[in-house]
Design a protein around this motif. Structure first.
Motif, mmCIF file in Angstrom:
data_model
loop_
_atom_site.group_PDB
_atom_site.id
_atom_site.type_symbol
_atom_site.label_atom_id
_atom_site.label_comp_id
_atom_site.label_asym_id
_atom_site.label_seq_id
_atom_site.Cartn_x
_atom_site.Cartn_y
_atom_site.Cartn_z
ATOM 1 N N ASP A 22 1.099 -1.178 0.344
ATOM 2 C CA ASP A 22 0.191 -0.070 -0.232
ATOM 3 C C ASP A 22 0.893 1.450 0.070
ATOM 4 O O ASP A 22 0.525 2.438 -0.624
ATOM 5 C CB ASP A 22 -0.538 0.117 1.321
ATOM 6 C CG ASP A 22 -1.776 -0.800 1.080
ATOM 7 O OD1 ASP A 22 -1.901 -1.699 -0.152
ATOM 8 O OD2 ASP A 22 -2.417 -1.307 2.031
ATOM 9 N N LEU A 23 1.656 1.360 0.580
ATOM 10 C CA LEU A 23 3.067 2.553 0.596
ATOM 11 C C LEU A 23 3.909 2.360 -0.537
ATOM 12 O O LEU A 23 3.799 3.683 -1.108
ATOM 13 C CB LEU A 23 4.370 1.884 1.311
ATOM 14 C CG LEU A 23 3.537 2.400 2.528
ATOM 15 C CD1 LEU A 23 4.813 2.067 4.102
ATOM 16 C CD2 LEU A 23 2.542 3.430 3.612
ATOM 17 N N ARG A 24 3.758 1.954 -1.647
ATOM 18 C CA ARG A 24 4.439 1.906 -2.788
ATOM 19 C C ARG A 24 3.894 2.641 -3.523
ATOM 20 O O ARG A 24 4.840 3.791 -4.069
ATOM 21 C CB ARG A 24 4.737 0.318 -3.676
ATOM 22 C CG ARG A 24 5.435 0.764 -5.011
ATOM 23 C CD ARG A 24 6.483 -0.687 -3.749
ATOM 24 N NE ARG A 24 7.422 -1.043 -4.694
ATOM 25 C CZ ARG A 24 8.666 -0.165 -5.097
ATOM 26 N NH1 ARG A 24 9.524 0.569 -4.931
ATOM 27 N NH2 ARG A 24 9.343 -0.806 -5.846
ATOM 28 N N PRO A 25 2.714 3.262 -4.114
ATOM 29 C CA PRO A 25 2.299 4.140 -4.843
ATOM 30 C C PRO A 25 2.566 5.457 -4.716
ATOM 31 O O PRO A 25 2.597 6.435 -5.211
ATOM 32 C CB PRO A 25 1.028 4.392 -4.860
ATOM 33 C CG PRO A 25 0.378 2.869 -4.142
ATOM 34 C CD PRO A 25 1.861 2.979 -3.715
ATOM 35 N N GLY A 26 2.881 5.762 -3.231
ATOM 36 C CA GLY A 26 3.577 7.537 -2.713
ATOM 37 C C GLY A 26 4.910 7.631 -2.749
ATOM 38 O O GLY A 26 5.611 8.437 -2.693
ATOM 39 N N ALA A 27 5.515 6.601 -2.657
ATOM 40 C CA ALA A 27 7.096 6.589 -2.403
ATOM 41 C C ALA A 27 8.219 6.493 -4.147
ATOM 42 O O ALA A 27 7.302 6.593 -5.465
ATOM 43 C CB ALA A 27 7.417 5.365 -2.207
ATOM 44 N N ARG A 28 8.860 6.906 -4.373
ATOM 45 C CA ARG A 28 9.436 7.941 -6.133
ATOM 46 C C ARG A 28 10.460 6.952 -5.798
ATOM 47 O O ARG A 28 10.905 6.022 -7.259
ATOM 48 C CB ARG A 28 10.075 9.335 -6.096
ATOM 49 C CG ARG A 28 8.789 10.559 -5.946
ATOM 50 C CD ARG A 28 9.856 11.503 -5.654
ATOM 51 N NE ARG A 28 8.640 12.070 -5.825
ATOM 52 C CZ ARG A 28 9.058 13.627 -4.751
ATOM 53 N NH1 ARG A 28 10.143 14.131 -4.226
ATOM 54 N NH2 ARG A 28 7.780 14.799 -4.536
ATOM 55 N N ARG A 50 10.377 13.051 2.812
ATOM 56 C CA ARG A 50 10.671 13.692 1.480
ATOM 57 C C ARG A 50 12.216 13.230 1.039
ATOM 58 O O ARG A 50 12.969 12.836 0.001
ATOM 59 C CB ARG A 50 9.744 15.351 1.348
ATOM 60 C CG ARG A 50 9.995 15.704 0.172
ATOM 61 C CD ARG A 50 9.646 16.964 0.381
ATOM 62 N NE ARG A 50 9.557 17.632 -1.000
ATOM 63 C CZ ARG A 50 10.709 18.304 -1.544
ATOM 64 N NH1 ARG A 50 11.505 18.410 -1.001
ATOM 65 N NH2 ARG A 50 10.780 18.702 -3.189
ATOM 66 N N ASP A 53 13.364 10.393 0.903
ATOM 67 C CA ASP A 53 12.634 9.300 -0.814
ATOM 68 C C ASP A 53 13.143 9.609 -2.414
ATOM 69 O O ASP A 53 13.287 9.333 -3.459
ATOM 70 C CB ASP A 53 10.989 9.936 -0.812
ATOM 71 C CG ASP A 53 9.841 9.298 -2.013
ATOM 72 O OD1 ASP A 53 10.717 8.231 -2.146
ATOM 73 O OD2 ASP A 53 9.458 9.782 -2.395
#
Length: 94
Positions: A22-28, A50, A53
């Protein structure tokens, strides 16, 4: 099971980076660790911010600069391969 099957840190990093959660989509970028594996001192943080990332390395923002100064005060450096000064830095959540 993935962690138990990993024979070394690079394999563990690859297995963790391949996870789809679930966290993957928000990470660069995937943030695994920095420093010298096997160092006698390991620092573990909670999760990348930030700056981490963006760079893909743990503790590089303001907290990271403070940590580097604190480590220097006790004769440690995350970039030093000498075991007498080495540090390994990671997060609980990459």
């Amino acid at each position: 099971a993935l962690a138990a099957a990993a024979p070394d840190l690079p394999a563990l990093a690859a297995a963790m980076e391949a996870l789809d959660d679930d966290l993957r989509p928000g990470a660069r970028r995937f943030v695994f660790a920095d420093g010298t594996p096997g160092a006698p001192l390991m620092v573990v943080g909670e999760a990348p911010g930030r700056e981490e990332d963006i760079e893909g390395r743990p503790f590089v923002g303001a907290a990271g600069r403070l940590l580097d100064r604190m480590l220097a005060a006790i004769g440690r450096d995350r970039t030093d391969a000498d075991p007498a000064r080495a540090v390994y830095i990671a997060n609980v959540l990459p």
